[in-house]
Structure formats: structure tokens, C-alpha cells
Write an enzyme that holds these catalytic residues in place. Structure first.
Site, mmCIF file in Angstrom:
data_model
loop_
_atom_site.group_PDB
_atom_site.id
_atom_site.type_symbol
_atom_site.label_atom_id
_atom_site.label_comp_id
_atom_site.label_asym_id
_atom_site.label_seq_id
_atom_site.Cartn_x
_atom_site.Cartn_y
_atom_site.Cartn_z
ATOM 1 C CD GLU A 148 -0.219 -5.173 6.107
ATOM 2 O OE1 GLU A 148 -0.126 -5.767 5.017
ATOM 3 O OE2 GLU A 148 -0.545 -3.976 6.202
ATOM 4 C CG HIS B 104 -3.100 -2.998 3.961
ATOM 5 N ND1 HIS B 104 -2.071 -2.367 4.617
ATOM 6 C CD2 HIS B 104 -3.768 -2.031 3.299
ATOM 7 C CE1 HIS B 104 -2.107 -1.067 4.381
ATOM 8 N NE2 HIS B 104 -3.135 -0.845 3.577
ATOM 9 C CB CYS C 163 -1.010 -0.051 1.143
ATOM 10 S SG CYS C 163 -2.408 1.049 0.840
HETATM 11 N N1 GLN Z 1 -3.715 6.399 1.400
HETATM 12 C C1 GLN Z 1 -2.384 6.137 1.877
HETATM 13 C C2 GLN Z 1 -1.367 6.978 1.127
HETATM 14 O O1 GLN Z 1 -1.650 7.462 0.092
HETATM 15 C C3 GLN Z 1 -2.045 4.676 1.736
HETATM 16 C C4 GLN Z 1 -3.025 3.877 2.527
HETATM 17 C C5 GLN Z 1 -2.477 2.657 3.161
HETATM 18 O O2 GLN Z 1 -1.270 2.408 3.237
HETATM 19 N N2 GLN Z 1 -3.382 1.887 3.664
HETATM 20 O O3 GLN Z 1 -0.283 7.150 1.599
#
Ligand code: GLN
Length: 205
Positions: free
Chosen positions: A178, A176, A86
Site C-alpha cells: 500500500e 507494504h 506486515c
Molecule cells: N514491527 C511491527 C510488529 O511487529 C510490524 C511492522 C509493520 O507493520 N510495518 O508489529
């Protein structure tokens, strides 16, 4: 032989990654010690590295101000496995289009922050992933969209868009893994990537 696993801990889901790494390693009969990375000087001793989600602008700023960013690049240059999730994917990508994120350019994709599933901030979906027999329960939280894929392999798509990619020793997901009790994607990223080497295992012959 005990592997050293670094989890970048400047921000984000640190404990969850530690648990998933331990589970994936233990499933393979491997011992692993997890080290939380908040400062420079620790990454060089890591055999494998996780770059968690969180807020990419904050993570990027801290990685650079703490001097951790160049160490992560060296880790990947040495073909050691890195798994980015992410916000970790955002930071590891080659183009974010947001001045507050200084890309590490470790995954040849361009991304757009907060653009996946705009209509709902988070959702879970059963996701077929290359290399896994059964779909993976993928949790998406304000996830980035991967707009363009350069010299990287797409491992999974959702809604016609890439959501898991591999670029040499680096695996990155917009979801994610994890956050579930399923550590198969960690297993793929760290222990089943032919383009990544685990020096500690090789040394032991
Ligand atoms: N929205 C976050 C970003 O742009 C990422 C979201 C996440 O890691 N769950 O940094």
C-alpha cells in the site's frame, strides 16, 4: 454494483490501503466503497477486507477487545478475500511466539516479529511475485520473517525467505504494497484469487 471494502482501522496504514483498493478495483471497471473498521458490526457487510500493518501487539489487543476478531474469522470462513500486510500478517498467522499477540490462525505460517533485515529497519527491493509479469517494488519496514509455511502457498521469496503467501482466500505479505503507487498486489489478493469469492459480484450475475 458497488463492492464494500473494509479496511481495519484500529491502527496502521488505512488511507493508503483505501487508495490502493480503489485503484485496483477501478482498473477492473469495478466500483468500490471503502469502510473503516474500528468497531464490531461492520465486517459482516464487507465483500473484501484489508488488515494493515502497524504494531501487531496493539492491533491484536484492539481486534479482540472490540469484538472484530471473530468477525474477521467469519469473513474468511465465508471464503471472502482478506489481504494482510506486515503486522496484519503477524496477527493473521498461526504462530507468532509472542504472548501479546493472539493469533487469528487464518494463514498457516509461523512468523517472528521484527526479524527481517535486522541490519536495517527498512528497505525497498524489486520483488518477483507469482502472478505478476514484472517485479513489484516491495517496501519492508521492521518486517516479520516467515519461519515455517504449513498449508499455504508461497507467492514470493526474498533472500531465500517467503515474503508473500496465500492460504485459500487470504493473501499476506511481510512487505507494504500500500506504500507504493502500484496496486498490482492488491489486485491479486482481492480480484485474482480463485479461492476467494466476491459475493456482491456473483449476485449481480
Ligand atoms: N514491527 C511491527 C510488529 O511487529 C510490524 C511492522 C509493520 O507493520 N510495518 O508489529
Amino acid at each position: 454494483m458497488t463492492l464494500t471494502a473494509g479496511v481495519v482501522a484500529v491502527q496502521g496504514d488505512v488511507e493508503e490501503h483505501a487508495v490502493a483498493i480503489e485503484r485496483a478495483a477501478n482498473d477492473r471497471g469495478l466500483a468500490v466503497e471503502v469502510v473503516e473498521i474500528r468497531e464490531s458490526g461492520l465486517v459482516p457487510d464487507c465483500d473484501l477486507l484489508a488488515l494493515p500493518g502497524g504494531e501487531s501487539t496493539t492491533i491484536s489487543r484492539l481486534l479482540h477487545s472490540e469484538g472484530i476478531a471473530p468477525e474477521i474469522r467469519d469473513h474468511v470462513d465465508a471464503d471472502k478475500p482478506l489481504f494482510a500486510t506486515c503486522a496484519g500478517l503477524i496477527v493473521a498467522s498461526s504462530d507468532v511466539g509472542d504472548d501479546r499477540v493472539e493469533e487469528l490462525e487464518l494463514v498457516d505460517v509461523s512468523v517472528q516479529r521484527n526479524a527481517f533485515g535486522r541490519q536495517k529497519d527498512s528497505f525497498e527491493a524489486p520483488l518477483p511475485v507469482d502472478g505478476l509479469d514484472e517485479p513489484f517494488p516491495a517496501v519492508f519496514i521492521r518486517a516479520p520473517v516467515i519461519d515455517e509455511v504449513g498449508d499455504a502457498e508461497v507467492l514470493a521469496t526474498w533472500d531465500g525467505r517467503p515474503v508473500a503467501v496465500r492460504d485459500g482466500p487470504v493473501v499476506a505479505t511481510s512487505f507494504h504494497p500500500e506504500l507504493t503507487a502500484d496496486s498490482r498486489v492488491h489486485g491479486l489478493a482481492f480480484f485474482e484469487n480463485d479461492d476467494a469469492t466476491l459475493p456482491a459480484l456473483e449476485d449481480s450475475g
